[in-house]
Write a protein that holds these residues in place. Structure first.
Motif, PDB file in Angstrom:
ATOM      1  N   MET A 115      67.985  94.397  31.496  1.00 32.11           N
ATOM      2  CA  MET A 115      66.731  94.278  30.751  1.00 32.11           C
ATOM      3  C   MET A 115      66.609  92.847  30.243  1.00 32.11           C
ATOM      4  O   MET A 115      66.811  92.550  29.073  1.00 32.11           O
ATOM      5  N   THR A 116      66.307  91.919  31.155  1.00 37.00           N
ATOM      6  CA  THR A 116      66.310  90.500  30.796  1.00 37.00           C
ATOM      7  C   THR A 116      64.915  89.930  30.603  1.00 37.00           C
ATOM      8  O   THR A 116      64.780  88.776  30.205  1.00 37.00           O
ATOM      9  N   SER A 117      63.855  90.695  30.881  1.00 37.76           N
ATOM     10  CA  SER A 117      62.499  90.170  30.724  1.00 37.76           C
ATOM     11  C   SER A 117      61.595  91.249  30.148  1.00 37.76           C
ATOM     12  O   SER A 117      61.459  92.332  30.716  1.00 37.76           O
ATOM     13  N   TYR A 172      58.231  91.491  35.385  1.00 43.01           N
ATOM     14  CA  TYR A 172      58.895  91.896  34.146  1.00 43.01           C
ATOM     15  C   TYR A 172      59.606  93.243  34.295  1.00 43.01           C
ATOM     16  O   TYR A 172      59.128  94.150  34.963  1.00 43.01           O
ATOM     17  N   HIS A 173      60.735  93.334  33.616  1.00 37.24           N
ATOM     18  CA  HIS A 173      61.510  94.575  33.607  1.00 37.24           C
ATOM     19  C   HIS A 173      60.857  95.624  32.713  1.00 37.24           C
ATOM     20  O   HIS A 173      60.736  96.798  33.076  1.00 37.24           O
ATOM     21  N   ALA A 218      67.080  90.760  20.378  1.00 33.59           N
ATOM     22  CA  ALA A 218      67.297  90.567  21.812  1.00 33.59           C
ATOM     23  C   ALA A 218      68.622  89.878  22.116  1.00 33.59           C
ATOM     24  O   ALA A 218      69.001  88.918  21.438  1.00 33.59           O
ATOM     25  N   PRO A 219      69.358  90.345  23.136  1.00 37.27           N
ATOM     26  CA  PRO A 219      70.538  89.613  23.626  1.00 37.27           C
ATOM     27  C   PRO A 219      70.133  88.216  24.086  1.00 37.27           C
ATOM     28  O   PRO A 219      68.966  87.960  24.403  1.00 37.27           O
ATOM     29  N   THR A 220      71.091  87.334  24.144  1.00 39.26           N
ATOM     30  CA  THR A 220      70.789  85.922  24.415  1.00 39.26           C
ATOM     31  C   THR A 220      70.172  85.687  25.790  1.00 39.26           C
ATOM     32  O   THR A 220      69.496  84.691  25.997  1.00 39.26           O
ATOM     33  N   ASP A 221      70.403  86.579  26.740  1.00 36.24           N
ATOM     34  CA  ASP A 221      69.862  86.363  28.090  1.00 36.24           C
ATOM     35  C   ASP A 221      68.498  87.016  28.294  1.00 36.24           C
ATOM     36  O   ASP A 221      67.997  87.083  29.417  1.00 36.24           O
ATOM     37  N   THR A 222      67.866  87.481  27.212  1.00 37.43           N
ATOM     38  CA  THR A 222      66.582  88.175  27.321  1.00 37.43           C
ATOM     39  C   THR A 222      65.429  87.212  27.059  1.00 37.43           C
ATOM     40  O   THR A 222      65.446  86.453  26.094  1.00 37.43           O
ATOM     41  N   THR A 223      64.417  87.244  27.922  1.00 40.98           N
ATOM     42  CA  THR A 223      63.194  86.482  27.678  1.00 40.98           C
ATOM     43  C   THR A 223      62.116  87.432  27.181  1.00 40.98           C
ATOM     44  O   THR A 223      61.995  88.560  27.666  1.00 40.98           O
TER      45      THR A 223
END
Length: 304
Positions: A1-3, A81-82, A24-29
């Motif tokens: 779930m990165t986007s 987008y996810h 949000a985790p650091t890798d999420t946009t």
């Protein structure tokens, strides 16, 4: 779930965006869909400040228009987008929600949170006085009839502030009156937009358990109209006049003005079916999360 793509940055959208950025985790946009005109020329200094705050949080802007774009155009916007979270309500028009849902499914989005931040439409059922609720059931049928896109519906009850809107008719401070829709024992569930944004963001990122293909309930409070009158009197430090609008009276009023959306709402809330649930049923109660109840909201917002 990165986007994650959020549709709209109104009262609920802003709360959603701030809380998603917080959790949000650091890798999420995180991206918000806004009209190009809003991005280029915010309508007020306040809106400019809101957009600046979103930029400072690292939130990206995607130009788009859910009202005037076709379903296929929206699908193209959604495809990268996810997760898509709709914070565009019925102000945009009754057909917009179904168009967005079709676009999400056509885009193959992995996870969708539709604009269903309201009542328990499954319990209210079709054919209620508020025909907008049938559209919400159409969307539920659409989502339940497919298996490609995960969906999560967050049922929140009424926005707490709407319970106190003079136009709704329950609390009228100018006339110093509190009215019961249906009866003084009829109850309504409410949650503030700030709490909806915070709780939904937690639901988005939860993994154990992960919410999928289900309705999740929140509740800032569940109160009877009698309790609302008691709270208003306590906060104002004076008595208010109490009036009861029966279901029969409200139906007669609606019959005189059948296109009046507020009168449609009043009938449904007076009937009391699907507009309230026990606090113990809510996600926040089960997880022990602090939320704003009606008494606290009243003390913070009502003027003596």
């Amino acid at each position: 779930m990165t986007s994650i793509l959020v549709l709209g940055a109104g009262e609920l959208g802003l709360s959603m965006l701030h809380n998603l950025a917080r959790l949000a985790p650091t890798d999420t946009t995180i991206t918000v869909l806004l009209r190009q005109s809003t991005i280029n020329s915010p309508s007020t200094p306040t809106k400019q400040t809101e957009l600046d705050k979103l930029k400072a949080l690292g939130i990206r802007f995607l130009p788009g228009d859910v009202v005037n774009s076709s379903s296929s155009d929206l699908s193209a916007l959604f495809r990268p987008y996810h997760t898509v979270i709709s914070c565009v309500g019925f102000v945009a028009g009754s057909s917009i929600q179904l168009k967005i849902a079709h676009a999400v499914l056509d885009a193959g989005v992995a996870r969708y949170f539709p604009w269903q931040f309201g009542m328990d439409y499954d319990v209210i059922g079709r054919g209620s006085a508020q025909d907008l609720f049938d559209v919400q059931l159409d969307i539920r049928d659409l989502l339940r009839g497919q298996s490609k896109t995960e969906w999560v519906i967050v049922s929140t009850g009424m926005f707490t502030s709407f319970l106190f809107e003079r136009s709704f008719g329950v609390v009228d401070l100018d006339e110093s009156v509190v009215r019961a829709l249906g009866s003084w024992e009829t109850a309504v569930t409410v949650t503030t937009p700030e709490d909806i944004g915070a709780l939904t963001a937690e639901i988005v990122f939860m993994e154990n358990p992960r919410f999928r293909n289900e309705v999740v309930f929140t509740a800032g409070d569940t109160v009877t109209y009698g309790r609302v009158a008691d709270i208003v009197e306590s906060v104002l430090g004076r008595e208010v006049r109490r009036e009861k609008w029966s279901v029969e009276f409200l139906k007669r009023e609606l019959a005189k003005d059948p296109e009046n959306s507020l009168k449609k709402y009043r009938v449904v809330f007076a009937e009391g079916r699907g507009v309230s649930w026990d606090l113990e049923k809510s996600f926040n109660w089960k997880d022990g999360k602090e939320v704003v109840d009606v008494e606290r909201w009243s003390r913070e917002n009502l003027k003596r």
